[in-house]
Design a protein around this motif. Structure first.
Motif, short mmCIF file in Angstrom:
data_model
loop_
_atom_site.label_atom_id
_atom_site.label_comp_id
_atom_site.label_asym_id
_atom_site.label_seq_id
_atom_site.Cartn_x
_atom_site.Cartn_y
_atom_site.Cartn_z
N LEU A 63 -24.13 84.79 37.75
CA LEU A 63 -22.99 84.90 36.84
C LEU A 63 -23.05 83.69 35.92
CD1 LEU A 63 -20.04 85.99 39.19
CD2 LEU A 63 -21.83 87.38 38.15
N CYS A 65 -20.60 81.46 33.46
CA CYS A 65 -19.30 81.19 32.84
C CYS A 65 -19.51 80.06 31.84
CB CYS A 65 -18.27 80.87 33.90
SG CYS A 65 -16.64 80.59 33.21
N GLY A 66 -19.34 78.82 32.26
CA GLY A 66 -19.62 77.70 31.35
C GLY A 66 -21.10 77.36 31.30
N ASN A 67 -21.84 77.83 32.30
CA ASN A 67 -23.29 77.61 32.40
C ASN A 67 -23.67 76.14 32.52
OD1 ASN A 67 -25.86 78.73 32.61
ND2 ASN A 67 -26.33 78.10 30.53
N THR A 68 -22.77 75.33 33.04
CA THR A 68 -23.08 73.91 33.15
C THR A 68 -23.80 73.57 34.45
OG1 THR A 68 -20.97 73.43 34.20
CG2 THR A 68 -21.04 73.28 31.80
N ALA A 69 -23.61 74.40 35.48
CA ALA A 69 -24.17 74.04 36.79
C ALA A 69 -25.70 74.03 36.79
CB ALA A 69 -23.64 74.99 37.85
N GLY A 139 -17.23 64.59 36.13
CA GLY A 139 -18.08 64.71 34.95
C GLY A 139 -17.54 63.90 33.79
N SER A 148 -15.99 75.75 34.57
CA SER A 148 -14.84 76.38 35.22
C SER A 148 -14.73 75.86 36.65
CB SER A 148 -15.05 77.89 35.26
OG SER A 148 -16.22 78.20 36.01
N ASN A 152 -17.66 75.77 39.74
CA ASN A 152 -17.83 74.57 40.58
C ASN A 152 -17.80 74.95 42.06
OD1 ASN A 152 -16.72 72.27 42.23
ND2 ASN A 152 -17.01 71.17 40.30
N ASP A 165 -15.93 67.80 43.59
CA ASP A 165 -14.59 67.19 43.63
C ASP A 165 -13.51 68.25 43.73
OD1 ASP A 165 -15.71 64.66 43.27
OD2 ASP A 165 -15.80 64.95 41.10
N ILE A 206 -15.77 85.38 42.83
CA ILE A 206 -14.55 84.61 43.05
C ILE A 206 -13.55 85.05 41.99
CG2 ILE A 206 -13.51 82.32 43.02
CD1 ILE A 206 -16.14 81.19 44.02
N LYS A 224 -12.13 59.45 44.78
CA LYS A 224 -13.57 59.64 44.55
C LYS A 224 -14.22 58.29 44.29
CE LYS A 224 -16.80 61.76 41.29
NZ LYS A 224 -16.99 62.63 40.13
C1 FAD Z 1 -23.05 66.45 33.45
C2 FAD Z 1 -22.34 67.08 34.62
C3 FAD Z 1 -21.51 66.30 35.40
C4 FAD Z 1 -20.86 66.88 36.47
N1 FAD Z 1 -20.05 66.10 37.24
C5 FAD Z 1 -19.39 66.64 38.27
C6 FAD Z 1 -18.54 65.85 39.08
O1 FAD Z 1 -18.39 64.66 38.86
N2 FAD Z 1 -17.90 66.46 40.11
C7 FAD Z 1 -18.04 67.79 40.37
O2 FAD Z 1 -17.41 68.29 41.30
N3 FAD Z 1 -18.84 68.55 39.61
C8 FAD Z 1 -19.52 68.01 38.59
N4 FAD Z 1 -20.33 68.79 37.83
C9 FAD Z 1 -20.44 70.21 38.13
C10 FAD Z 1 -19.52 71.04 37.24
O3 FAD Z 1 -18.20 70.86 37.62
C11 FAD Z 1 -19.93 72.48 37.36
O4 FAD Z 1 -21.21 72.58 36.76
C12 FAD Z 1 -18.99 73.44 36.64
O5 FAD Z 1 -17.70 73.33 37.11
C13 FAD Z 1 -19.50 74.84 36.84
O6 FAD Z 1 -18.73 75.72 36.08
P1 FAD Z 1 -19.39 76.72 35.05
O7 FAD Z 1 -18.31 77.53 34.49
O8 FAD Z 1 -20.23 75.98 34.08
O9 FAD Z 1 -20.31 77.54 36.05
P2 FAD Z 1 -21.69 78.23 35.73
O10 FAD Z 1 -22.70 77.18 35.52
O11 FAD Z 1 -21.56 79.25 34.71
O12 FAD Z 1 -21.97 78.91 37.14
C14 FAD Z 1 -22.26 78.13 38.24
C15 FAD Z 1 -22.52 78.99 39.47
O13 FAD Z 1 -21.33 79.61 39.84
C16 FAD Z 1 -21.50 81.03 39.95
N5 FAD Z 1 -20.26 81.62 39.49
C17 FAD Z 1 -19.64 81.39 38.33
N6 FAD Z 1 -18.50 82.07 38.27
C18 FAD Z 1 -18.40 82.74 39.43
C19 FAD Z 1 -17.44 83.62 39.98
N7 FAD Z 1 -16.33 83.97 39.33
N8 FAD Z 1 -17.68 84.13 41.19
C20 FAD Z 1 -18.79 83.83 41.90
N9 FAD Z 1 -19.72 82.99 41.43
C21 FAD Z 1 -19.53 82.46 40.21
C22 FAD Z 1 -22.69 81.33 39.07
O14 FAD Z 1 -23.36 82.48 39.54
C23 FAD Z 1 -23.53 80.08 39.25
O15 FAD Z 1 -24.29 80.17 40.42
C24 FAD Z 1 -21.03 68.25 36.77
C25 FAD Z 1 -21.88 69.02 35.97
C26 FAD Z 1 -22.53 68.44 34.91
C27 FAD Z 1 -23.43 69.30 34.08
#
Ligand code: FAD
Length: 1123
Positions: A63, A65-69, A139, A148, A152, A165, A206, A224
């Motif tokens: 999936l 969403c923000g694609n940051t992971a 982050g 999202s 996370n 976190d 989720i 933290k």
């Molecule tokens: C530079 C950086 C710093 C960061 N620092 C921190 C930090 O200090 N603390 C911390 O806790 N996190 C940290 N993160 C992690 C960040 O919080 C997560 O990358 C972000 O919250 C993921 O959200 P997203 O929408 O980008 O998810 P996406 O990258 O789009 O998806 C991430 C994963 O979640 C799955 N997914 C998404 N939505 C759903 C759903 N609805 N149901 C089931 N699976 C789903 C996807 O399949 C994928 O595997 C950091 C990330 C980066 C890039």
């Protein structure tokens, strides 16, 4: 970039253009089939579930969403991407009877905003603001805007070792998560239960989280501890939920929740500690101690290579619990310990810049914006990477060693070459010339050489042994995975200076600095102290990693390289390819940061790229990924200094003897200890010195120059010595320093060795240099006085003392550090420049042999040129430096580039101006404009361009003075600290460009801060692998790590009689002033140690990570008391 990233970027691009719907077809965004992947864009939950249900068995999907992971866990490549951003059900935010509900796609920023609002306005939800408060350290702002909470949490479920976190906060609060299966069935889970769900295998989504209301007497706290303030995952994060009866001695009413992340590969609920607190009074010392003891037993932290130690993380579980208890007790705990409850809160950052105006010489000295600043900020500035691909261009990736000390037996590329797109492999056997990437740079340490590719033995983990070239970078990466390298005679690597010192040392061509007679000095001393100080290295972390493009043409090789020294790169390529220098045309427009890492080590990339271009007869581009840059290319040397110092009862130095050893990596190439011993005396006077520079070799990358190499070490070690002497005598550190300042007219050996070495690199052997120079006025004394007033030091020192008396767990320090930075200029250090006036409009084009790498070189040059020609800066432009127009130029390093290029351009302009003035007279054009004069002169056959190369002795060395005062606050329980304020008074002579100089001073200070505190490099003792080669493990300072309040003043009325336009250099000296922060931390730690019953000298080795600081403060569970 992996394949799937390109698809992801493509999709984001389409969205940004608002074309998503058009491309995806129907309203629902029907699947979009790309080469290897399919993109789905459902617009309702049902559509999402149908899509999931319809995926073939065993398919790899994600999936989005923000694609940051992706940046945390690369995952992929996937064949199915399902974008969830258009699904309304996942964006819900509502209040239900049993809780606050947030859809999975709600961004972390929005979640936090809503929690802050709810805390203020909804009964039962006051606690949620504490969760959001901690997430301010998640982050950074842009990440929280994009990412999202659902992504996370899903990432935590999929990768349990992720120190989320959000997870800690939600477990602590007792939140529940609802998931939906592809058949529409929904389940509600606690966070612990969710960890057991196979989200991907069961294709569950989720849907939402629900945060329950909690009674007012429930205390929720999350904390933290992270290696830097922002953009860092937690070392340990903790969550506590306790329901207390405050009236009954803060008795814990029911079972509390204690959860930690970062301890082991998942998370832990500290059930024994929870049991120790349940039903007990938090005011009872024995109860708290029992909980701390329970933690000591039940918490068994895993070893995390390259990260913080298990001991520190165990200690944090205890100190964070203690923080929570103090927070609950509030005034019920004693006032002495109450400072342990809170975390450091950073106020809004501020800064002040003060400089003399000197308008009479404008545009020299005018506070102008750096010329490239607008295009750098907007992203329009063009670097090598932006040069469009040549037809047929190939991409190269290095095949690197996976052993650190072994014999190379074979490289089998058969499978790699069979991969579509992979075109060839270039290794040591393809080298027609010398397998040596050092040209003039080899003269620094005579006889040194550095292979382009390892041929017989590999000497560090990550050493290039060949280059694989392919039509795309992805194909090259795929090929890389298929290359088989075999080794034998695998020996244990040597990775530290201490280990290397137990082995025979390499020949040391660098003589010691000997002044007076240290034996006599020690005999005359009433006190003698000895010590050692270590300092780790610093990786190069330029925004632009090493990059070169080489295009073979019909008359040689066209080279675009990110090099600080075009002539070195030209010669090195010619030497490796065995072609004349005039077949190698190097061009450098600008660098995205250099800092010394691109003086000669850029040749790792440039020579390999050129070899590939020569062999393949096609253009080749190589740009290192950041982690490869960190693994393959060495950074600043690590250091060890052992010293013996003699002084009298009053603290006057009598003798300083020191051995400075640097770690050169596997070859002694860019050894900086000669600079270190030259700089070590700084602004101090002592009749007897014996300072020995040496280096060791280890199985690590060749270390190289890094902003103020050696100088920063020499100056910092001297300050360490001064602190040691002050502690020994119980004197005020500043008073001790003032007693030992070099008097006016004092003699100093200002880097004769350095001058000779630099001259050798410029191809010239300088003899007959004077042994000493006179420092006409040691400005330091007056500068200290000025800073004491402007920074209100006495009053603030008294406040700090009082603060330290009042607080056990927060400590402050405030110190003043003086500095004399030796600017060692070789008599011959040529930069060739060309100033051309365009006849039709009078505009001026300048090309100089220096490298503009963000330091503002072009701005200073333009200011000097405009001044000398009497024109506006607006009509001056720059042409990229190249080895034809600006041949045989020196390296832009040692703070020499901006100055010397400004000088040479200034001289060219003077000649040109004189010629035009003469023509004006002759032609009777005295009232004509610049444009009219140049056009008329041109038409009359006058040459309106001018070359210039600075000759022997045209620029001279001098001392740069600086004083800094830093104040810090330290959280003793965690080791985290904040620089509350830094004041810098720096002598820039009559600054050529005050805003540029102040930028350099601020940036230099922060770079020094990183070196001395946050940036830690660790090599695996068994494999020699760099364990800190990623953004997650190597921590440079970020915006919230810099001093909260930074005030920079340029010294007034301080023209430098020997400087370019009376100026002084500014780019390197301020790095050294960051040591003021270490001195201030020493004061804070000293106070904490006194509270622990320990006095006297202790060594503070850098980098002073939070872990190290906490350990130095002697924090121990038995001291975590309530009284
Ligand atoms: C530079 C950086 C710093 C960061 N620092 C921190 C930090 O200090 N603390 C911390 O806790 N996190 C940290 N993160 C992690 C960040 O919080 C997560 O990358 C972000 O919250 C993921 O959200 P997203 O929408 O980008 O998810 P996406 O990258 O789009 O998806 C991430 C994963 O979640 C799955 N997914 C998404 N939505 C759903 C759903 N609805 N149901 C089931 N699976 C789903 C996807 O399949 C994928 O595997 C950091 C990330 C980066 C890039």
């Amino acid at each position: 970039m992996p394949n799937h990233w390109q698809d992801v970027l493509w999709l984001l691009l389409q969205q940004a253009k608002g074309e998503g719907k058009k491309v995806c077809g129907k309203k629902s965004g029907g699947p979009l089939k790309l080469k290897d992947t399919t993109w789905h864009k459902p617009s309702s939950l049902q559509e999402l579930l149908d899509t999931l249900a319809g995926l073939p068995e065993g398919v790899k999907y994600t999936l989005v969403c923000g694609n940051t992971a992706q940046a945390v866990y690369e995952g992929g490549p996937y064949s199915e991407y399902i974008y969830t951003g258009n699904i309304p059900e996942l964006s819900a935010v509502r209040l239900e009877t049993d809780g606050l509900v947030f859809g999975a796609n709600v961004s972390i920023t929005r979640l936090m905003e809503q929690l802050f609002l709810a805390a203020k306005s909804l009964g039962g939800f006051a606690y949620v603001s504490h969760l959001a408060e901690t997430w301010k350290h998640l982050g950074n702002t842009s990440l929280r805007n994009l990412g999202s909470w659902g992504g996370n949490i899903a990432t935590k479920v999929i990768h349990p070792d992720f120190t989320s976190d959000i997870f800690v906060g939600l477990v602590t609060a007792g939140a529940t998560i609802t998931t939906v299966g592809p058949d529409g069935s929904s389940d509600t889970h606690t966070l612990e239960e969710l960890m057991e769900v196979d989200l991907v295998g069961q294709r569950r989504v989720i849907l939402q989280l629900s945060l329950p209301p909690l009674p007012d007497n429930v205390f929720v706290r999350t904390i933290k501890v992270r290696p830097r303030t922002s953009t860092a995952l937690a070392d340990v994060s903790a969550g506590f939920k306790v329901r207390v009866d405050a009236a009954a001695a803060h008795t814990v009413v029911d079972s509390p929740v204690i959860v930690y992340n970062g301890i082991n590969p998942s998370f832990i609920r500290a059930t024994a500690a929870e049991a120790a607190l349940a039903g007990k009074s938090l005011e009872d010392e024995a109860v708290v101690q029992a909980a701390l003891s329970a933690l000591a037993t039940e918490v068994v932290p895993a070893i995390k290579p390259g990260e913080t130690s298990p001991e520190y993380r165990l200690s944090l579980t205890q100190t964070l619990l203690y923080k929570m208890v103090l927070g609950v007790l509030g005034d019920s705990a004693s006032s002495a310990v109450v400072s342990g409850a809170d975390e450091l809160v950073r106020p809004v950052s501020s800064g002040q810049q003060t400089f003399p105006e000197n308008p009479e010489a404008w545009p020299v000295g005018k506070p102008v914006t750096k010329l490239e600043a607008p295009i750098q900020c907007s992203g329009e500035a063009e670097y090598v990477t932006k040069i469009p691909a040549h037809p047929g261009e190939l991409h190269g990736v290095f095949v690197t060693s996976t052993q650190a000390n072994a014999r190379l037996v074979s490289i089998d590329t058969t499978d790699a070459l069979a991969i579509p797109g992979v075109m060839g492999f270039v290794g040591a056997e393809d080298i027609r010339g010398q397998n040596n990437m050092l040209a003039f740079a080899a003269d620094w340490t005579p006889g040194s050489s550095q292979p382009v590719f390892a041929s017989e033995r590999v000497e560090y983990h990550g050493q290039p042994i060949g280059l694989l070239v392919a039509t795309t970078k992805n194909a090259a990466q795929a090929g890389l995975a298929a290359v088989k390298v075999t080794y034998d005679d695998i020996q244990p690597p040597v990775v530290t200076i201490e280990e290397a010192l137990t082995k025979p040392l390499p020949p040391n061509p660098f003589p010691p600095v000997v002044i007076g007679d240290v034996a006599a000095g020690f005999a005359a001393s009433t006190h003698i102290i000895e010590g050692t100080m270590q300092r780790g290295g610093q990786l190069h972390y330029q925004l632009e990693t090493q990059i070169t493009i080489v295009n073979p043409t019909d008359n040689g090789f066209e080279v675009h390289s990110s090099t600080q020294w075009a002539s070195e790169t030209q010669r090195a390529i010619a030497q490796v390819l065995d072609v004349p220098d005039n077949q190698v045309h190097v061009s450098v427009k600008r660098l995205g940061g250099g800092f010394g890492g691109k003086i000669d080590q850029c040749n790792i990339v440039s020579t390999a790229t050129a070899l590939a271009a020569q062999k393949m007869r096609r253009p080749v581009r190589v740009q290192l990924e950041l982690s490869d840059n960190m693994r393959i290319v060495g950074g600043r040397e690590s250091y060890l200094c052992s010293y013996k110092v003699g002084f009298d009862d009053a603290g006057k130095l009598q003798a300083v003897q020191a051995v400075l050893t640097s770690n050169s990596g596997y070859r002694g190439v860019d050894v900086s200890t000669p600079s270190a011993v030259a700089a070590m005396p700084s602004c101090y006077d002592c009749p007897n010195w014996e300072l020995t520079p040496q280096f060791v070799v280890t199985n690590t990358p060749v270390t190289t120059w890094c902003r103020t190499p050696g100088t920063v070490e020499g100056i910092c070690y001297m300050e360490n010595i001064m602190d040691h002497v002050a502690v020994e005598l119980g004197l005020d550190p500043l008073e001790l320093r003032q007693k030992n300042l070099l008097p006016d007219g004092g003699r100093r050996r200002l880097g004769k060795q350095i001058i000779q070495l630099r001259s050798r690199m410029a191809g010239c052997n300088v003899k007959d240099l004077p042994d000493e120079v006179t420092i006409p006025r040691n400005l330091i004394s007056d500068m200290i006085t000025q800073l004491l007033t402007s920074a209100d030091v006495e009053k603030r020192k008294a406040d700090v003392e009082q603060f330290n008396k009042d607080n056990l767990w927060k400590k402050r320090g405030l110190t003043v550090m003086p500095m004399l930075w030796p600017h060692s200029v070789p008599p011959v250090y040529p930069f060739s420049v060309m100033v051309s006036v365009n006849a039709r409009d009078g505009s001026v084009s300048i090309s100089h042999g220096g490298a503009e790498m963000g330091q503002g070189l072009n701005t200073k040059v333009a200011q000097v040129a405009a001044y000398e020609l009497g024109i506006s800066m607006d009509i001056i432009n720059f042409v990229p430096n190249n080895t034809h127009t600006n041949p045989n130029s020196s390296s832009t390093s040692g703070s020499l580039g901006s100055d010397t290029c400004s000088h040479s351009v200034g001289e060219a302009c003077k000649i040109l101006r004189a010629r035009l003035d003469a023509y004006k007279q002759e032609a009777g054009l005295l009232d004509a404009s610049w444009q009219e004069v140049v056009l008329s002169a041109f038409n009359a056959g006058v040459d309106i361009s001018q070359r210039y190369v600075n000759g022997n002795g045209e620029t001279q060395g001098y001392g740069v003075f600086g004083v800094a005062c830093s104040e810090v606050e330290l959280d003793v329980l965690t080791g985290q600290y904040m620089i509350l304020r830094t004041d810098i008074l720096e002598d820039a002579g009559r600054s050529l460009s005050p805003l540029v100089d102040i930028g350099q001073i601020e940036g230099g200070f922060v770079m020094g801060q990183g070196l001395l505190s946050l940036e830690k490099i660790e090599f695996d003792a068994t494999t020699g692998k760099n364990l800190t080669d990623s953004v997650w493990t190597y921590h440079t300072p970020m915006a919230l790590d810099i001093p909260v309040d930074i005030r920079v003043t340029l010294l007034q009325d301080a023209p430098n009689p020997v400087g370019v336009q009376s100026s002084k250099v500014t780019s390197e000296p301020p790095v050294c002033l960051a040591y003021s922060m270490v001195m201030a931390l020493r004061q804070a730690v000293t106070s904490a140690r006194q509270d622990a019953g320990t006095t006297g000298w202790f060594q503070m080795d850098a980098p002073l990570t939070y872990e190290k600081l906490q350990q130095l403060c002697l924090v121990d569970a038995s001291r975590l008391t309530l009284a």
